[in-house]
Design an enzyme around this catalytic site. Structure first.
Site, short mmCIF file in Angstrom:
data_model
loop_
_atom_site.label_atom_id
_atom_site.label_comp_id
_atom_site.label_asym_id
_atom_site.label_seq_id
_atom_site.Cartn_x
_atom_site.Cartn_y
_atom_site.Cartn_z
CD GLU A 1 -2.22 1.39 2.84
OE1 GLU A 1 -2.46 2.54 3.26
OE2 GLU A 1 -2.33 0.37 3.55
CG ASP B 1 0.15 6.99 -1.09
OD1 ASP B 1 -0.96 7.46 -1.34
OD2 ASP B 1 1.07 7.67 -0.59
CD GLU C 1 -3.19 4.40 -1.58
OE1 GLU C 1 -3.19 5.60 -1.87
OE2 GLU C 1 -2.97 3.97 -0.41
#
EC number: 3.1.26.3
Length: 237
Positions: A43, A47, A122
């Site tokens: 994640e 991102d 993400e």
């Protein structure tokens, strides 16, 4: 065909089973299964890849925009609600149908929580970057987020629709918006409905699994409604 193949088809890439499983593993599932690795590192990576790709696209699409304008445009595309909406439309049943959640999280509607869906989205982007590199990750992102990129100039500060709406109503001398929130369902599965009231008039309505989500959706609907009214007024003037 693997039960996850529709998800991969929607992404347009193949991922090794181990990497895909990691991208789908929420911390609640990992905790209940003896401390498995979670998708949080992916994640974190996803991102960054998403942010860079969207920033680059906006920079080249809008050469005359200031840094502040570009930041607002990016906020309308890269935010929890936008990510969750993309995740919900990703395939039949959405991303939530494929996430690995702990029993407690699953029983409280975790598969449709915007924060969990956004994090999972993400994580998948991070996995795609690891497996295929930045060019493929960029292609996937631009395809999945293309509509949001196109609409960014009209979306407002999607990172926080409530703030965006408050700024809009203040600029028009309409006063601060208020929110009427009701809920239905048992404690473990509540659904919240929010209605925005501006200058004694009801505008947008939003429904969500949390009060915050419902209010944000209602604020977004109101912002867009007021923007349409403003555009219509300018056209008729």
């Amino acid at each position: 065909m693997s039960s996850r193949q529709p998800l991969l088809d929607a992404l347009g890439v193949e991922l090794p089973d181990e990497l895909l499983s990691l991208a789908l593993t929420h911390r609640s599932y990992a905790y209940e299964h003896g401390g498995l690795p979670t998708n949080e590192r992916l994640e974190f990576l996803g991102d960054a890849v998403l942010g860079l790709t969207i920033t680059d696209a906006l920079y080249h699409r809008h050469p005359d925009r200031t840094e502040g304008d570009l930041a607002k445009l990016r906020a309308s595309v890269v935010n929890t609600q936008a990510l969750a909406d993309v995740a919900r439309k990703l395939c039949d049943g959405g991303l939530g149908a494929h996430l690995l959640l702990g029993r407690g999280e699953a029983n409280t509607g975790g598969a449709d929580k915007s924060s969990i869906l956004a994090d999972g989205m993400e994580s998948l982007l991070g996995a795609i970057y690891l497996q295929h590199g930045i060019d493929t990750a960029r292609e996937v992102i631009l395809r999945l987020f293309g509509a949001l990129l196109d609409a960014a100039p009209t979306l407002g500060a999607g990172l926080d629709w409530k703030t965006s709406l408050q700024e809009l109503t203040a600029a028009r001398g309409m006063g601060a918006p208020s929110y009427l929130v009701t809920s239905t369902g048992p404690d473990h599965d509540k659904e919240f409905t929010a209605v925005v009231v501006v200058a004694d008039t009801e505008y947008g309505t939003g429904v969500g699994r949390s009060k915050k989500e419902a209010e944000q959706k209602a604020a977004a609907a109101t912002w867009k409604a007021l923007d349409v009214l403003d555009s219509a007024a300018q056209t008729s003037a």
